[in-house]
Design a protein around this motif. Structure first.
Motif, mmCIF file in Angstrom:
data_model
loop_
_atom_site.group_PDB
_atom_site.id
_atom_site.type_symbol
_atom_site.label_atom_id
_atom_site.label_comp_id
_atom_site.label_asym_id
_atom_site.label_seq_id
_atom_site.Cartn_x
_atom_site.Cartn_y
_atom_site.Cartn_z
ATOM 1 N N GLU A 224 35.410 32.808 16.290
ATOM 2 C CA GLU A 224 36.939 33.353 16.505
ATOM 3 C C GLU A 224 37.058 34.020 17.555
ATOM 4 O OE1 GLU A 224 34.709 36.716 15.089
ATOM 5 O OE2 GLU A 224 34.473 34.770 14.703
ATOM 6 N N THR A 225 36.223 34.350 18.498
ATOM 7 C CA THR A 225 36.629 35.433 19.798
ATOM 8 C C THR A 225 36.780 34.301 20.883
ATOM 9 O OG1 THR A 225 34.999 36.940 18.857
ATOM 10 C CG2 THR A 225 35.881 37.214 21.064
ATOM 11 N N LEU A 226 37.925 34.419 21.506
ATOM 12 C CA LEU A 226 38.213 33.980 22.780
ATOM 13 C C LEU A 226 38.317 34.870 23.808
ATOM 14 C CD1 LEU A 226 39.272 31.305 24.287
ATOM 15 C CD2 LEU A 226 41.571 31.813 23.575
ATOM 16 N N ILE A 227 37.599 34.684 24.892
ATOM 17 C CA ILE A 227 37.977 35.777 26.056
ATOM 18 C C ILE A 227 38.331 35.107 27.321
ATOM 19 C CG2 ILE A 227 36.357 37.159 27.764
ATOM 20 C CD1 ILE A 227 34.304 37.483 25.563
ATOM 21 N N VAL A 228 39.551 35.713 27.570
ATOM 22 C CA VAL A 228 40.170 35.159 28.813
ATOM 23 C C VAL A 228 40.309 36.042 30.090
ATOM 24 C CG1 VAL A 228 42.502 34.458 29.973
ATOM 25 C CG2 VAL A 228 41.713 33.842 27.430
ATOM 26 N N ILE A 229 39.609 35.701 31.195
ATOM 27 C CA ILE A 229 39.547 36.481 32.274
ATOM 28 C C ILE A 229 40.522 35.959 33.297
ATOM 29 C CG2 ILE A 229 38.321 37.350 34.284
ATOM 30 C CD1 ILE A 229 37.190 38.378 31.715
ATOM 31 N N SER A 230 41.691 36.638 33.946
ATOM 32 C CA SER A 230 42.419 35.994 34.764
ATOM 33 C C SER A 230 42.184 36.289 36.091
ATOM 34 C CB SER A 230 43.676 36.186 34.163
ATOM 35 O OG SER A 230 44.850 35.612 35.076
ATOM 36 N N SER A 231 42.373 35.264 37.227
ATOM 37 C CA SER A 231 42.062 35.768 38.584
ATOM 38 C C SER A 231 42.581 34.653 39.587
ATOM 39 C CB SER A 231 40.806 36.250 38.915
ATOM 40 O OG SER A 231 40.731 36.369 40.368
ATOM 41 N N ASP A 232 43.175 34.885 40.638
ATOM 42 C CA ASP A 232 43.617 34.012 41.582
ATOM 43 C C ASP A 232 42.296 33.964 42.318
ATOM 44 O OD1 ASP A 232 46.432 34.288 41.018
ATOM 45 O OD2 ASP A 232 46.821 35.351 42.386
ATOM 46 N N LEU A 233 42.206 32.734 43.206
ATOM 47 C CA LEU A 233 41.202 32.523 44.093
ATOM 48 C C LEU A 233 41.443 33.065 45.420
ATOM 49 C CD1 LEU A 233 39.485 29.464 42.639
ATOM 50 C CD2 LEU A 233 39.000 31.827 42.079
ATOM 51 N N SER A 234 41.265 32.020 46.447
ATOM 52 C CA SER A 234 41.511 32.772 47.810
ATOM 53 C C SER A 234 43.231 32.805 47.817
ATOM 54 C CB SER A 234 41.084 31.446 48.878
ATOM 55 O OG SER A 234 41.787 30.511 48.669
ATOM 56 N N HIS A 235 43.382 33.688 49.134
ATOM 57 C CA HIS A 235 45.074 33.948 49.272
ATOM 58 C C HIS A 235 45.201 33.697 50.794
ATOM 59 C CE1 HIS A 235 44.817 36.289 45.610
ATOM 60 N NE2 HIS A 235 46.117 36.346 45.645
ATOM 61 N N PHE A 236 46.180 32.990 50.991
ATOM 62 C CA PHE A 236 47.011 32.893 52.207
ATOM 63 C C PHE A 236 46.243 32.358 53.367
ATOM 64 C CE2 PHE A 236 48.770 36.726 50.372
ATOM 65 C CZ PHE A 236 49.889 36.277 49.578
ATOM 66 N N LEU A 237 45.055 31.323 53.086
ATOM 67 C CA LEU A 237 44.512 30.818 54.097
ATOM 68 C C LEU A 237 45.233 29.282 54.248
ATOM 69 C CD1 LEU A 237 40.946 31.112 52.841
ATOM 70 C CD2 LEU A 237 42.145 32.302 54.723
ATOM 71 N N ASP A 238 45.297 28.412 55.057
ATOM 72 C CA ASP A 238 45.557 27.082 55.204
ATOM 73 C C ASP A 238 45.011 26.384 54.111
ATOM 74 O OD1 ASP A 238 43.630 25.062 56.404
ATOM 75 O OD2 ASP A 238 43.408 26.824 57.527
ATOM 76 N N THR B 99 51.079 22.140 44.747
ATOM 77 C CA THR B 99 52.557 22.154 43.816
ATOM 78 C C THR B 99 53.724 22.447 44.602
ATOM 79 O OG1 THR B 99 51.791 24.300 43.066
ATOM 80 C CG2 THR B 99 51.190 22.418 41.665
ATOM 81 N N ALA B 100 53.365 23.669 45.377
ATOM 82 C CA ALA B 100 54.724 24.124 46.133
ATOM 83 C C ALA B 100 54.948 23.495 47.542
ATOM 84 C CB ALA B 100 54.391 25.574 46.396
ATOM 85 N N GLY B 101 53.983 22.649 48.076
ATOM 86 C CA GLY B 101 54.195 21.845 49.300
ATOM 87 C C GLY B 101 53.902 22.598 50.479
ATOM 88 N N ASP B 102 54.259 23.811 50.611
ATOM 89 C CA ASP B 102 53.856 24.397 51.887
ATOM 90 C C ASP B 102 52.445 24.618 51.867
ATOM 91 O OD1 ASP B 102 53.577 26.004 54.288
ATOM 92 O OD2 ASP B 102 54.515 27.703 53.525
ATOM 93 N N LYS B 103 51.645 23.985 53.213
ATOM 94 C CA LYS B 103 50.204 23.887 53.022
ATOM 95 C C LYS B 103 49.681 24.965 54.010
ATOM 96 C CE LYS B 103 49.739 19.716 50.852
ATOM 97 N NZ LYS B 103 48.926 18.532 50.419
ATOM 98 N N SER B 104 50.698 25.796 54.625
ATOM 99 C CA SER B 104 50.081 26.709 55.616
ATOM 100 C C SER B 104 49.500 27.996 55.414
ATOM 101 C CB SER B 104 51.309 26.904 56.617
ATOM 102 O OG SER B 104 52.378 27.762 56.006
ATOM 103 N N ARG B 105 49.849 28.466 54.190
ATOM 104 C CA ARG B 105 49.446 29.741 53.292
ATOM 105 C C ARG B 105 49.418 29.426 51.848
ATOM 106 N NH1 ARG B 105 49.898 35.148 55.900
ATOM 107 N NH2 ARG B 105 51.103 35.616 54.023
ATOM 108 N N VAL B 106 48.287 29.312 51.603
ATOM 109 C CA VAL B 106 48.139 28.972 49.834
ATOM 110 C C VAL B 106 47.630 29.959 49.020
ATOM 111 C CG1 VAL B 106 48.465 26.454 50.575
ATOM 112 C CG2 VAL B 106 46.351 27.586 50.126
ATOM 113 N N VAL B 107 47.549 29.884 47.605
ATOM 114 C CA VAL B 107 46.912 30.651 46.863
ATOM 115 C C VAL B 107 46.012 29.642 45.980
ATOM 116 C CG1 VAL B 107 46.905 32.433 45.084
ATOM 117 C CG2 VAL B 107 48.451 32.764 46.916
ATOM 118 N N GLY B 108 44.841 29.840 45.785
ATOM 119 C CA GLY B 108 43.817 29.239 45.133
ATOM 120 C C GLY B 108 43.755 29.590 43.553
#
Length: 127
Positions: free
Chosen positions: A38-52, A111-120
């Motif tokens: 019955e236990t669900l553990i959720v960990i939330s995090s972005d991955l890389s930031h602002f790379l191409d 999803t957002a289209g701009d590929k110069s600085r993305v978030v993973g």
């Protein structure tokens, strides 16, 4: 949270913020919260930031491989902003004999289209 509300009719949530804890301390808290099926553990995090787009894909793939192989030490400072809670989960998952599977791996350029600085972003299931 909206996904959980939509998917689960009745549930309780125990939120915690990691702050300056280390992976082993996070693992200790997860062990305290660990229940049965019955236990669900959720960990939330972005991955890389602002790379191409292409650099981010490569970096996030490396992080995904570390998650899938339960290697918390392979996740560096710039690989995930929530690397400490993710690492704590990997330590605990290994102790409990769990396996990680990637559900999806994308970045904002998909999803957002701009590929110069993305978030993973990645989604993983442990069982």
């Amino acid at each position: 949270l909206p996904f959980l509300q939509r998917s689960l009719n009745n549930f309780s949530i125990v939120p915690f913020i990691v702050g300056q804890a280390n992976a082993l301390e996070v693992g200790e808290v997860l062990d305290l919260l660990w229940g049965g099926q019955e236990t669900l553990i959720v960990i939330s995090s972005d991955l890389s930031h602002f790379l191409d787009y292409y650099t981010a894909r490569e970096k996030d793939l490396h992080t995904t491989q570390a998650i899938e192989s339960l290697q918390p030490d392979a996740i560096g400072f710039d690989d995930a902003c929530g690397r400490i809670p993710v690492s704590g989960l990997l330590v605990t998952a290994k102790e409990h004999g769990l396996h990680a599977r990637t559900v999806d791996l994308r970045n904002s350029g998909d999803t957002a289209g701009d590929k110069s600085r993305v978030v993973g972003y990645g989604a993983y299931v442990f069982n």
